[in-house]
Design a protein around this motif. Sequence first.
Motif, PDB file in Angstrom:
ATOM      1  N   VAL A  23      -1.137   7.556  -5.603  1.00 38.24           N
ATOM      2  CA  VAL A  23       0.038   6.975  -6.230  1.00 38.24           C
ATOM      3  C   VAL A  23       1.327   7.623  -5.753  1.00 38.24           C
ATOM      4  N   PHE A  24       1.214   8.703  -4.974  1.00 36.93           N
ATOM      5  CA  PHE A  24       2.388   9.402  -4.437  1.00 36.93           C
ATOM      6  C   PHE A  24       1.972  10.184  -3.209  1.00 36.93           C
ATOM      7  N   LYS A  25       2.865  10.198  -2.200  1.00 36.90           N
ATOM      8  CA  LYS A  25       2.611  10.998  -0.999  1.00 36.90           C
ATOM      9  C   LYS A  25       3.946  11.447  -0.421  1.00 36.90           C
ATOM     10  N   LYS A  26       4.010  12.715  -0.018  1.00 43.02           N
ATOM     11  CA  LYS A  26       5.229  13.271   0.567  1.00 43.02           C
ATOM     12  C   LYS A  26       4.838  14.162   1.737  1.00 43.02           C
ATOM     13  N   SER A  27       5.556  14.063   2.820  1.00 42.69           N
ATOM     14  CA  SER A  27       5.279  14.881   3.998  1.00 42.69           C
ATOM     15  C   SER A  27       5.586  16.344   3.707  1.00 42.69           C
ATOM     16  N   ALA A  28       4.709  17.241   4.167  1.00 37.06           N
ATOM     17  CA  ALA A  28       4.908  18.680   3.996  1.00 37.06           C
ATOM     18  C   ALA A  28       4.997  19.386   5.349  1.00 37.06           C
ATOM     19  N   PHE A  76       1.330  16.420  10.261  1.00 31.99           N
ATOM     20  CA  PHE A  76      -0.030  16.284   9.746  1.00 31.99           C
ATOM     21  C   PHE A  76      -0.273  16.665   8.294  1.00 31.99           C
ATOM     22  N   LYS A  77       0.634  17.328   7.621  1.00 31.76           N
ATOM     23  CA  LYS A  77       0.371  17.815   6.273  1.00 31.76           C
ATOM     24  C   LYS A  77       1.102  16.958   5.246  1.00 31.76           C
ATOM     25  N   LYS A  78       0.401  16.604   4.167  1.00 32.03           N
ATOM     26  CA  LYS A  78       0.956  15.767   3.103  1.00 32.03           C
ATOM     27  C   LYS A  78       0.644  16.372   1.733  1.00 32.03           C
ATOM     28  N   VAL A  79       1.588  16.228   0.813  1.00 31.32           N
ATOM     29  CA  VAL A  79       1.343  16.516  -0.608  1.00 31.32           C
ATOM     30  C   VAL A  79       1.083  15.162  -1.245  1.00 31.32           C
ATOM     31  N   GLN A  80      -0.012  15.050  -1.992  1.00 30.85           N
ATOM     32  CA  GLN A  80      -0.417  13.765  -2.558  1.00 30.85           C
ATOM     33  C   GLN A  80      -0.694  13.879  -4.051  1.00 30.85           C
ATOM     34  N   VAL A  81      -0.598  12.733  -4.719  1.00 29.12           N
ATOM     35  CA  VAL A  81      -1.036  12.617  -6.108  1.00 29.12           C
ATOM     36  C   VAL A  81      -1.988  11.432  -6.172  1.00 29.12           C
ATOM     37  N   VAL A  82      -3.160  11.660  -6.756  1.00 29.92           N
ATOM     38  CA  VAL A  82      -4.129  10.582  -6.959  1.00 29.92           C
ATOM     39  C   VAL A  82      -4.394  10.445  -8.455  1.00 29.92           C
ATOM     40  N   VAL A 128       0.790  -1.225   0.000  1.00 33.78           N
ATOM     41  CA  VAL A 128       0.000   0.000   0.000  1.00 33.78           C
ATOM     42  C   VAL A 128       0.822   1.274   0.000  1.00 33.78           C
ATOM     43  N   VAL A 129       2.147   1.194   0.109  1.00 32.56           N
ATOM     44  CA  VAL A 129       2.977   2.389   0.125  1.00 32.56           C
ATOM     45  C   VAL A 129       3.028   2.966  -1.286  1.00 32.56           C
ATOM     46  N   PRO A 130       2.699   4.252  -1.442  1.00 36.70           N
ATOM     47  CA  PRO A 130       2.757   4.880  -2.752  1.00 36.70           C
ATOM     48  C   PRO A 130       4.192   4.977  -3.273  1.00 36.70           C
ATOM     49  N   ALA A 131       4.323   5.389  -4.518  1.00 40.20           N
ATOM     50  CA  ALA A 131       5.623   5.473  -5.164  1.00 40.20           C
ATOM     51  C   ALA A 131       6.564   6.427  -4.433  1.00 40.20           C
TER      52      ALA A 131
END
Length: 168
Positions: free
Chosen positions: A106-111, A115-121, A18-21
């Motif tokens: 498909v992608f997630k990075k801590s911001a 608590f804040k994340k940058v994501q790609v779906v 389940v871990v994104p790229a």
Amino acid sequence: MRNWRAITVGCVLSLMVVVPAMAEEIGQVSTTFKFLGANDKIVIEAFDDPDISGATCYVSRAKTGGVKGAIGVAEDTSDASISCRQTGPITLPESVASGKDDGKEVFKKSASLLFKKVQVVRFFDKKRSTLVYLTYSDRIIEGSPKNSLSTIVLPQAIQGKGATALGN
């Protein structure tokens, strides 16, 4: 003891699924000079869609500098942009072609520190035979409406299971 090992192995394997790229940093530019700590930056990262070989996305995002940024406790702004391209033959899995994976992260990075994340779906627009990638940031309490969108148009023949798109 044997049960704990099985549970641990099961948890590790499920996390791997389940871990994104993971992203590869392509480059960065400084946007604001800081006397103490790192400068504010724009970071450019690339990642391949974990489910669709031949689909690569480039994300540019803000990274806060200063002392807080240098020690990893600063919160990055919600500014991000995305551009996705076909970088090889694309084979569309049935779960994507059928729309079952619409909205899949498909992608997630801590911001921020917690608590804040940058994501790609990813979504699939079957009618137009197009992969759609959306980047945005969220927080547990308050997200941001700032977002960016990119598409990869596939040949019409891609509608079925195991179909492959060759170079664009």
